[in-house]
Every structure is written in structure tokens, then in C-alpha cells.
Write a protein that holds these residues in place. Sequence first.
Motif, PDB file in Angstrom:
ATOM      1  N   LEU A  88      -9.021  -4.064 -23.607  1.00  0.00           N
ATOM      2  CA  LEU A  88      -9.281  -2.843 -22.843  1.00  0.00           C
ATOM      3  C   LEU A  88      -9.566  -3.136 -21.374  1.00  0.00           C
ATOM      4  CD1 LEU A  88     -11.485  -0.811 -25.346  1.00  0.00           C
ATOM      5  CD2 LEU A  88      -9.098  -0.428 -24.755  1.00  0.00           C
ATOM      6  N   ALA A  89      -9.972  -4.343 -21.055  1.00  0.00           N
ATOM      7  CA  ALA A  89     -10.257  -4.681 -19.655  1.00  0.00           C
ATOM      8  C   ALA A  89      -9.013  -5.043 -18.866  1.00  0.00           C
ATOM      9  CB  ALA A  89     -11.249  -5.842 -19.593  1.00  0.00           C
ATOM     10  N   VAL A  90      -7.870  -5.183 -19.532  1.00  0.00           N
ATOM     11  CA  VAL A  90      -6.651  -5.606 -18.839  1.00  0.00           C
ATOM     12  C   VAL A  90      -6.257  -4.597 -17.776  1.00  0.00           C
ATOM     13  CG1 VAL A  90      -4.186  -6.011 -19.133  1.00  0.00           C
ATOM     14  CG2 VAL A  90      -5.810  -7.024 -20.727  1.00  0.00           C
ATOM     15  N   VAL A  91      -6.199  -3.319 -18.143  1.00  0.00           N
ATOM     16  CA  VAL A  91      -5.744  -2.297 -17.200  1.00  0.00           C
ATOM     17  C   VAL A  91      -6.746  -2.086 -16.056  1.00  0.00           C
ATOM     18  CG1 VAL A  91      -5.144   0.141 -16.945  1.00  0.00           C
ATOM     19  CG2 VAL A  91      -4.264  -1.152 -18.882  1.00  0.00           C
ATOM     20  N   PRO A  92      -8.057  -1.876 -16.319  1.00  0.00           N
ATOM     21  CA  PRO A  92      -8.984  -1.678 -15.179  1.00  0.00           C
ATOM     22  C   PRO A  92      -9.031  -2.864 -14.222  1.00  0.00           C
ATOM     23  CG  PRO A  92     -10.019  -0.987 -17.229  1.00  0.00           C
ATOM     24  CD  PRO A  92      -8.757  -1.691 -17.608  1.00  0.00           C
ATOM     25  N   VAL A  93      -9.076  -4.078 -14.748  1.00  0.00           N
ATOM     26  CA  VAL A  93      -9.165  -5.252 -13.874  1.00  0.00           C
ATOM     27  C   VAL A  93      -7.869  -5.426 -13.073  1.00  0.00           C
ATOM     28  CG1 VAL A  93      -9.414  -7.751 -13.837  1.00  0.00           C
ATOM     29  CG2 VAL A  93     -10.868  -6.381 -15.324  1.00  0.00           C
ATOM     30  N   SER A  94      -6.729  -5.291 -13.749  1.00  0.00           N
ATOM     31  CA  SER A  94      -5.449  -5.454 -13.050  1.00  0.00           C
ATOM     32  C   SER A  94      -5.268  -4.394 -11.972  1.00  0.00           C
ATOM     33  CB  SER A  94      -4.296  -5.391 -14.051  1.00  0.00           C
ATOM     34  OG  SER A  94      -4.417  -6.393 -15.038  1.00  0.00           O
ATOM     35  N   ALA A  95      -5.634  -3.134 -12.288  1.00  0.00           N
ATOM     36  CA  ALA A  95      -5.480  -2.066 -11.304  1.00  0.00           C
ATOM     37  C   ALA A  95      -6.406  -2.267 -10.117  1.00  0.00           C
ATOM     38  CB  ALA A  95      -5.755  -0.713 -11.966  1.00  0.00           C
ATOM     39  N   ALA A  96      -7.647  -2.700 -10.370  1.00  0.00           N
ATOM     40  CA  ALA A  96      -8.589  -2.905  -9.270  1.00  0.00           C
ATOM     41  C   ALA A  96      -8.147  -4.056  -8.372  1.00  0.00           C
ATOM     42  CB  ALA A  96      -9.990  -3.172  -9.832  1.00  0.00           C
ATOM     43  N   VAL A  97      -7.729  -5.171  -8.966  1.00  0.00           N
ATOM     44  CA  VAL A  97      -7.318  -6.326  -8.167  1.00  0.00           C
ATOM     45  C   VAL A  97      -6.051  -6.017  -7.375  1.00  0.00           C
ATOM     46  CG1 VAL A  97      -6.507  -8.702  -8.297  1.00  0.00           C
ATOM     47  CG2 VAL A  97      -8.436  -7.969  -9.700  1.00  0.00           C
ATOM     48  N   THR A  98      -5.064  -5.388  -8.032  1.00  0.00           N
ATOM     49  CA  THR A  98      -3.817  -5.063  -7.340  1.00  0.00           C
ATOM     50  C   THR A  98      -4.046  -4.033  -6.242  1.00  0.00           C
ATOM     51  OG1 THR A  98      -2.654  -5.472  -9.418  1.00  0.00           O
ATOM     52  CG2 THR A  98      -1.427  -4.357  -7.670  1.00  0.00           C
ATOM     53  N   GLY A  99      -4.875  -3.022  -6.528  1.00  0.00           N
ATOM     54  CA  GLY A  99      -5.157  -2.004  -5.511  1.00  0.00           C
ATOM     55  C   GLY A  99      -5.871  -2.578  -4.308  1.00  0.00           C
ATOM     56  N   ALA A 100      -6.844  -3.464  -4.546  1.00  0.00           N
ATOM     57  CA  ALA A 100      -7.549  -4.092  -3.416  1.00  0.00           C
ATOM     58  C   ALA A 100      -6.613  -4.977  -2.613  1.00  0.00           C
ATOM     59  CB  ALA A 100      -8.733  -4.901  -3.938  1.00  0.00           C
ATOM     60  N   ALA A 101      -5.691  -5.673  -3.302  1.00  0.00           N
ATOM     61  CA  ALA A 101      -4.752  -6.528  -2.583  1.00  0.00           C
ATOM     62  C   ALA A 101      -3.782  -5.706  -1.741  1.00  0.00           C
ATOM     63  CB  ALA A 101      -3.976  -7.401  -3.575  1.00  0.00           C
ATOM     64  N   ARG A 102      -3.372  -4.535  -2.241  1.00  0.00           N
ATOM     65  CA  ARG A 102      -2.455  -3.694  -1.474  1.00  0.00           C
ATOM     66  C   ARG A 102      -3.124  -3.091  -0.238  1.00  0.00           C
ATOM     67  NH1 ARG A 102       1.858  -1.527  -4.474  1.00  0.00           N
ATOM     68  NH2 ARG A 102       2.791  -3.210  -5.697  1.00  0.00           N
ATOM     69  N   LEU A 103      -4.407  -2.757  -0.344  1.00  0.00           N
ATOM     70  CA  LEU A 103      -5.106  -2.097   0.757  1.00  0.00           C
ATOM     71  C   LEU A 103      -5.852  -3.070   1.671  1.00  0.00           C
ATOM     72  CD1 LEU A 103      -6.602   1.007  -1.097  1.00  0.00           C
ATOM     73  CD2 LEU A 103      -4.735   1.007   0.550  1.00  0.00           C
ATOM     74  N   TRP A 104      -5.899  -4.341   1.293  1.00  0.00           N
ATOM     75  CA  TRP A 104      -6.689  -5.295   2.076  1.00  0.00           C
ATOM     76  C   TRP A 104      -6.062  -5.486   3.456  1.00  0.00           C
ATOM     77  CZ3 TRP A 104     -11.350  -6.745   0.635  1.00  0.00           C
ATOM     78  CH2 TRP A 104     -11.992  -7.752   1.345  1.00  0.00           C
ATOM     79  N   PRO A 105      -6.862  -5.472   4.518  1.00  0.00           N
ATOM     80  CA  PRO A 105      -6.285  -5.596   5.872  1.00  0.00           C
ATOM     81  C   PRO A 105      -5.622  -6.943   6.067  1.00  0.00           C
ATOM     82  CG  PRO A 105      -8.684  -5.769   5.931  1.00  0.00           C
ATOM     83  CD  PRO A 105      -8.330  -5.344   4.543  1.00  0.00           C
ATOM     84  N   PRO A 106      -4.434  -6.976   6.652  1.00  0.00           N
ATOM     85  CA  PRO A 106      -3.748  -8.254   6.873  1.00  0.00           C
ATOM     86  C   PRO A 106      -4.434  -9.069   7.948  1.00  0.00           C
ATOM     87  CG  PRO A 106      -2.539  -6.470   7.917  1.00  0.00           C
ATOM     88  CD  PRO A 106      -3.659  -5.824   7.148  1.00  0.00           C
ATOM     89  N   ARG A 107      -4.248 -10.360   7.846  1.00  0.00           N
ATOM     90  CA  ARG A 107      -4.826 -11.264   8.839  1.00  0.00           C
ATOM     91  C   ARG A 107      -3.985 -11.212  10.111  1.00  0.00           C
ATOM     92  NH1 ARG A 107      -5.752 -17.273   6.904  1.00  0.00           N
ATOM     93  NH2 ARG A 107      -7.097 -16.065   5.485  1.00  0.00           N
ATOM     94  N   THR A 108      -4.638 -10.852  11.210  1.00  0.00           N
ATOM     95  CA  THR A 108      -3.925 -10.708  12.481  1.00  0.00           C
ATOM     96  C   THR A 108      -3.975 -12.016  13.249  1.00  0.00           C
ATOM     97  OG1 THR A 108      -5.939  -9.890  13.524  1.00  0.00           O
ATOM     98  CG2 THR A 108      -4.426  -8.245  12.607  1.00  0.00           C
ATOM     99  N   VAL A 109      -2.799 -12.433  13.709  1.00  0.00           N
ATOM    100  CA  VAL A 109      -2.706 -13.659  14.503  1.00  0.00           C
ATOM    101  C   VAL A 109      -2.764 -13.346  15.988  1.00  0.00           C
ATOM    102  CG1 VAL A 109      -1.277 -15.681  14.980  1.00  0.00           C
ATOM    103  CG2 VAL A 109      -1.364 -14.729  12.674  1.00  0.00           C
ATOM    104  N   SER A 110      -2.120 -12.257  16.382  1.00  0.00           N
ATOM    105  CA  SER A 110      -2.081 -11.877  17.794  1.00  0.00           C
ATOM    106  C   SER A 110      -2.756 -10.530  17.956  1.00  0.00           C
ATOM    107  CB  SER A 110      -0.634 -11.793  18.290  1.00  0.00           C
ATOM    108  OG  SER A 110      -0.598 -11.322  19.618  1.00  0.00           O
ATOM    109  N   THR A 111      -3.388 -10.337  19.107  1.00  0.00           N
ATOM    110  CA  THR A 111      -4.058  -9.069  19.362  1.00  0.00           C
ATOM    111  C   THR A 111      -3.112  -8.017  19.885  1.00  0.00           C
ATOM    112  OG1 THR A 111      -4.640  -9.836  21.580  1.00  0.00           O
ATOM    113  CG2 THR A 111      -6.253 -10.214  19.822  1.00  0.00           C
ATOM    114  N   ALA A 112      -1.894  -8.382  20.265  1.00  0.00           N
ATOM    115  CA  ALA A 112      -0.945  -7.407  20.787  1.00  0.00           C
ATOM    116  C   ALA A 112      -0.299  -6.660  19.634  1.00  0.00           C
ATOM    117  CB  ALA A 112       0.141  -8.119  21.602  1.00  0.00           C
ATOM    118  N   PRO A 113      -0.484  -5.333  19.541  1.00  0.00           N
ATOM    119  CA  PRO A 113       0.106  -4.588  18.419  1.00  0.00           C
ATOM    120  C   PRO A 113       1.610  -4.499  18.561  1.00  0.00           C
ATOM    121  CG  PRO A 113      -0.896  -3.074  19.992  1.00  0.00           C
ATOM    122  CD  PRO A 113      -1.228  -4.458  20.474  1.00  0.00           C
ATOM    123  N   ALA A 114       2.276  -4.455  17.394  1.00  0.00           N
ATOM    124  CA  ALA A 114       3.725  -4.295  17.392  1.00  0.00           C
ATOM    125  C   ALA A 114       4.069  -2.868  17.756  1.00  0.00           C
ATOM    126  CB  ALA A 114       4.291  -4.631  16.006  1.00  0.00           C
TER     127      ALA A 114
END
Length: 380
Positions: A150-176
Amino acid sequence: MGLRVLRGARFAALARWVLVAAASAGTGMLLLAALGWALAHPHRPSDAAVRLVWCAVPVVVTVQFAVAAGRAVPGGWPRAGLAAVGLGRAGVALLAASATAIACAAGSAVALLVFLHLRGDLGGLPFHGAASDVLGGGGSVPLAGALTLLAVVPVSAAVTGAARLWPPRTVSTAPAPAEVSATAPPKGLPWGVALTAVGLAAEVAAPHGHGMPLPGGLGSIAPLALGGWAVATVGMVLAGPGVVHACGRLLAAFRPGALRLLAGRALQEESRAIGRPLGALCATAAAVPAVYDLHRGGRPFGPLTALAAVLVVLCVLATVGTALLEAKRGREPANAALRQFGASPALLRGAVALRAGVVLAAAVPLTALVAALATVPPGR
């Protein structure tokens, strides 16, 4: 905090969370049914393992729908208010992931209660005990195994959702530049086409004969055909954004008027948001003829197989609907600006209809082509 988000959600968002919980409950019931089958038939471990493996398809589509619902929620939150309480993009990602996990966990809890009730563990045997025999009634349920499934779906959804929404690491301060990033073509189209072709070739080359059993007593399928179907599905999902973007470029090409220009540019900007759910919908529709052929061959669906089929179709449709609503909400500022410049409501409605017509005109023939080329040779 995530529970407060769910309690304070608007009706539309609350309805999405209810659907997520219902999908999680259905998937949890399928996982527990595989566990019950293993308890009822301890001398047939291979059949129980096959049932558990086939639960991967409902798990994937349920997690995809839960992630889509979790991604749609932060778009309606006020950025200024979140920043005032100290929630940056990372905090928003964790908050949305926690809300997704809570909704999925609620559905899993309902699935556990229904499973125990059908087994007769909560008092009384519904359906004259017919379900109890299938679910291994009369014996004890391994609590650790049930909770793990039963923990497969909640854990997978939480981890995948956080990974999709997590802010990307910015290398340059100049926006595209916004124009370049919004209309740049997705890079997954060549890979998607290649994977789809490889998957179809594997299905065609698969031998007819006995192999991996299909759920619900529908016969068996060669492992090569099953692998080809999985590869072709991944390819269609990867190619979806590129196909939508190509439709937008065709609309905006060759001296477009206002209607074609608006529709084409909107499709190019929304290709990443709606492309992958649309690809999953096309892959599901392409698999329907093969499933119908198996059913017409005299192999009726069992109740769990029917539940899994309905769950997969509804989750895919709900994911597409959520992506379309998210894209519509993203167009609201641009539509408001167009109205201020004098654009008529008929022009905006015409652009929406033109976008939908062009995408359908491209998706339906491609899906029919894949469905015609795909072969699922069952063991008769």
C-alpha cells in the motif's frame, strides 16, 4: 501542512484530490488482491508473482495522475503569500508532494478496509463469501507485506512529484529569453519515434506461443511482445511533446493570420505540458484493439481485470484533463492581454477549436497506425 492544503483547497482542486484518492484505492485493492491470491494459493507462487507484476501498469498510471494533480495545485497559490511565510520553490515542491502523499495514503487506507471487509476480517462475509475465497480469507494477513504494497503508490507519487517541482540548479544568473525557451522544440521526438519503431518491430517479431500469462485468464503473451509493447508505449509518451510542437509550427507557418498564429504559438508553448499525457492516451487507445480481440476470442474479463482496465483508462483520461486545465490556466494572462488589445471572444474560441482540431487530426491517424502495426500474439 499538507493536510491543511487539502482542507483549504477549492472545489475543483478538491475534486482532483478525491479522484486521486479513488485511483489510489483501486490500485491498492489490486495489489492487495495479488497478496490475497498468494495467501489462498501458497502452492502456486509463480501465478501470484505474475499477478503482482501486472499491477505495475495501474501503479504507473495512478502515480502519473497523482503527480499531474500535485503539479496543478501550486499554480493557483499566491507567490507573494508563500514568499512571505518563507516558502520558496523548494518549500512549494515539498508541500505539494506532501499533499499528494496524503491523498494517495487516504485511498490506500480505504483499499485496506475494503480488502479486510471482503475477506471477512471485519465481521460478516459479503457476497456469500465468494470474494473471501479469492482473497485468501480464513488466514491471517501479513501486516508488513500489506503495508509495504500500500505504500508503493503514496511514496512513488510523493517522490516523483517533488522531483518534478524541485527547482533546477542554476549555473548562470542570466535568465534565458522567454520567447526562445517557450517555443524551442522538445528534444524527445527522434528518440520517441525510434523507440516506437523498435517496440513495434519487437511485437511483430515475437513468436506465437505460450509465455507470460495475461491477467483474468486471457491466455498468455510472449515476453518479447510484452517488452515491445512497453518500449512502444515509452516511445509514444516521449514523442508526444514533439508531435504537438510540430502541429503548432505547421499552424504558424506560411503567412498565418491572427487565428492560425494564436493557435500555433499556443500549441508550441503548451507542447511540453500536454504532450506526454497525450502520448500516454494514444498508447492506451492503441492497446484497446488488442485487448478487445482477446475478449472477443472467448476469454471474459474477471472482476479484477475489469477494475484494472477501467482504472487505467480513467487515470489516463484524468491526467490529460488535468494537463489541459493547467494549460488553460496558464493562458489566462495572455488572453486577458489580448482582450485589452481588442481581440474578440470569437477569435479566442476559434483558436481553441483550431488547436483541438489540429491535434486530433494528427493524433488519431498516428494512433490508428500504431494500433494496426502492433500485434500482441497471445497463446491460444
